[in-house]
Enzyme design. Structure first.
Site, short mmCIF file in Angstrom:
data_model
loop_
_atom_site.label_atom_id
_atom_site.label_comp_id
_atom_site.label_asym_id
_atom_site.label_seq_id
_atom_site.Cartn_x
_atom_site.Cartn_y
_atom_site.Cartn_z
N CYS A 1 0.83 -1.19 0.00
CA CYS A 1 0.00 0.00 0.00
C CYS A 1 0.87 1.24 0.00
O CYS A 1 0.63 2.18 -0.72
CB CYS A 1 -0.88 0.04 1.25
SG CYS A 1 -2.34 -0.96 1.14
N ILE B 1 -9.45 -2.27 3.04
CA ILE B 1 -8.79 -2.67 1.81
C ILE B 1 -8.09 -1.48 1.16
O ILE B 1 -8.51 -0.34 1.28
CB ILE B 1 -9.75 -3.35 0.80
CG1 ILE B 1 -10.82 -2.37 0.31
CG2 ILE B 1 -10.40 -4.58 1.41
CD1 ILE B 1 -11.56 -2.89 -0.91
N CYS B 2 -6.99 -1.79 0.50
CA CYS B 2 -6.15 -0.79 -0.14
C CYS B 2 -6.63 -0.64 -1.58
O CYS B 2 -6.55 -1.58 -2.36
CB CYS B 2 -4.72 -1.31 -0.07
SG CYS B 2 -3.47 -0.29 -0.76
N LEU B 3 -7.19 0.52 -1.92
CA LEU B 3 -7.78 0.68 -3.23
C LEU B 3 -6.74 1.06 -4.28
O LEU B 3 -5.68 1.55 -3.95
CB LEU B 3 -8.89 1.73 -3.16
CG LEU B 3 -10.03 1.30 -2.23
CD1 LEU B 3 -10.91 2.48 -1.89
CD2 LEU B 3 -10.85 0.18 -2.84
#
Ligand code: ZN
Lengths: 429, 174
Positions: free
Chosen positions: A265, B118-120
């Protein structure tokens, strides 16, 4: 522990005396040496300093504020001790917020309000401040533990919650409004809010609260690839709010298409975060203690060592209604602001005969001219200085999606719709 | 709509758009927005069912409609993997999208922020911002969660991070 070890030493001595055999003496001496080193270790254990009533300028080793008060002696800051009256809220106690909180604590800030809902993890250890033995503690709890040890004079308030939820937001708002620390303070209960969060959603929430409370705040951010960052000053009604235009980010110069995002991320570096925390608290000190120029936007591109700056006027078409209200108030207050500026210029002209005119410290009093409301932030990127870019597009240009139907019909019944969805949900797939 | 696969794209265009720009602190306007959310969710769920692509259940967990809970599932190698799904409507909604959480997968993948959010993709937030206030919960599920499950679940299964609930037994549910 120290006294107990000393008792063991005494016991050992009497035991040694009861043996007449000299061959045993060297063994007794070895044990004695080991206990003595333990005694000195016990002596050097954690030291806690007691609270200090007044900040002293006395230059002695035992004065935690001597080097800070020296700023006053050198004429950099007019009245350093004022720092004890100030309350600063730090939202987000991560790689930037924790370091910013430590800097303010060491500077002797009056009160710190800390907000975070997260826990300390081993994955945070590439950043400054938190220690491995704090893993599992909430960040607020761990921060207060460390910070109150460093400086017990600071009043700490910690809020372990998510400010983006309705309930969290209400607590956030009321904590900022509480004036028990300094009942005579005008406006809200805090002097400045520092946003040290790592996502757009939370920044928008800080923006919402500060617009509603007419609260000056500063934004900070580090890019997901860890090689750029920025700080920004936001004065409701006077500067662009966070929703006035899509957020500005420092272009790192790395091509987005070549940036590999698979499997992660975000990246982070203690260096970039430390630099941004330093810039943020420097601006905070200048703002609170009124010295130097308070910057309105300062970017940091770590790859090129480039620091772009710029100013942003509020957007009269801002989508945030509280922002529009603040803009209206700011325009209405213009005559009073002009009068104050005139008085100040006159006073300076009078005193300038004795001393040279020093640089204008008051960042917020601009020279009176018609351009005050001239430049507005429209969100278009062509006015941005080199090296800055908008992170998100504006909402005004919808991508034209061929809509099948629209959903708005005021005659719909909410309960009816809820039941319809539940019926669908209950059906077997 | 750069960066989206054709299926996501065509599904998205069939979900009804919303018109009321209101968040949970906006009183009557929020009620109106909530009605629009339901209509979009009803349309999207029915569409999935008729396309034989049913993949989630979601309902409001409180009367104000600010917290939502449910399930989502993904079929990989003929096995169905099901997860709890939850999220809050942020105070600044719809300017900011809800952060979708799969708490059971927290800590199992890097493509997730702590708490199981969640990582978009880089494409989600710009599209959401551009379409404010026309996108709602249904759009967030379609654009955010569906592609995430399709990308991450096969990796999680193949790497052994997640196991099917009745590993050997044949799954009658699917
Ligand atoms: Zn604004």
């Amino acid at each position: 522990m120290e006294t107990e070890l000393k008792e063991i030493l005494n016991d050992l001595k009497s035991l040694q005396n009861s043996f007449s055999d000299p061959s045993l003496h060297s063994q007794f001496d070895k044990i004695r040496c080991r206990i003595e080193s333990l005694v000195s270790l016990a002596k050097s254990g954690p030291m806690h300093r007691s609270k200090v009533k007044d900040m002293s300028a006395e230059v002695v080793d035992s004065n935690p504020y001597s080097r800070l008060m020296a700023l006053q002696r050198m004429g950099i800051v007019e009245n350093y001790e004022r720092i004890r009256q100030f309350s600063v809220a730090v939202v987000g106690i991560g790689g930037v917020g924790s370091v910013a909180a430590e800097m303010l604590t060491r500077c002797g800030i009056g009160r710190l309000l800390l907000y975070d809902y997260d826990k300390v993890e081993l994955a945070n250890m590439n950043r400054l401040f938190f220690r491995p033995e704090q893993v599992g503690m909430t960040k607020t709890e761990a921060a207060v533990q460390t910070l109150s040890d460093i400086n017990p004079d600071v009043v700490f308030e910690s809020y372990t919650m998510n400010i983006t939820t309705i309930q969290g937001f209400e607590t956030f708002m009321s904590s900022l409004q509480n004036k028990s620390f300094n009942p005579n303070k005008e406006g809200s209960g805090v002097d400045l809010v520092l946003s040290c969060v790592d996502n757009y959603e939370a920044r928008m929430v800080v923006n919402q609260a500060c617009n509603e409370l007419n609260q000056t705040w500063m934004e900070s951010g580090v890019s997901e690839n860890a090689v750029s960052g920025h700080i920004q000053l936001l004065v409701p009604g006077e500067t662009a709010c966070f929703a006035c235009a899509p957020p500005l980010v420092v272009a790192s110069g790395v091509d987005e298409r070549t940036l590999k995002r698979e499997g992660v991320c975000a990246a982070s570096l203690p260096t970039t975060m430390g630099v941004v925390a330093g810039l943020l608290v420097q601006n905070t000190l200048k703002y609170l203690l009124k010295f130097g120029q308070v910057t309105s936007y300062l970017g940091y591109n770590a790859l090129k060592d480039y620091f772009p700056t710029m100013e942003m006027k509020p957007n009269p078409q801002c989508s945030n209604s509280a922002c529009l209200k603040r803009q209206e108030e700011f325009i209405l207050a213009k005559p009073a602001r002009d009068a104050a500026a005139r008085t100040k210029i006159e006073a300076e002209a009078l005193s300038s005969t004795e001393s040279p005119v020093h640089a204008d410290n008051e960042w917020n009093i601009s020279v009176v001219d018609d351009s005050e409301f001239g430049v507005t932030n429209t969100g278009s990127s062509d006015v941005l200085p080199e090296g800055l870019a908008h992170e998100l597009p504006s909402a005004d240009g919808y991508e034209n999606l061929p809509a099948s139907e629209e959903t708005s019909n005021p005659l719909d019944d909410l309960d009816d719709l809820r039941k319809q969805l539940e019926t669908l949900n209950a059906e077997k797939s | 709509m750069e960066g989206w696969d054709p299926t996501t794209k065509s599904t998205l265009t069939q979900i009804p758009l919303l018109t009321t720009k209101a968040g949970p602190r906006d009183g009557a306007a929020w009620t109106q927005r909530l009605k629009e959310e339901y209509k979009a969710l009803i349309a999207y769920t029915s569409m999935n069912k008729s396309n034989d692509n049913d993949w989630f259940r979601i309902s409001a967990a409180n009367p104000e409609g600010t917290r939502w809970t449910g399930k989502c599932w993904y079929v990989h190698n003929l096995l169905k993997y099901e997860f709890d799904l939850q999220f809050d409507i942020p105070v600044t909604y719809p300017a900011t999208a809800p952060e979708l959480e799969l708490p059971q997968l927290d800590g199992k993948t890097h493509k997730m922020y702590r708490g199981g959010k969640i990582c978009l993709t880089v494409h989600f937030k710009p599209l959401w911002a551009k379409n404010c206030p026309r996108f709602g919960i249904a759009h967030a599920l379609c654009l955010g969660l569906a592609p995430w499950l399709a990308a991450e679940i096969p990796i999680l299964v193949d790497s052994g991070m997640i196991k099917h609930k009745d590993d050997a037994a044949s799954s009658s549910e699917v």
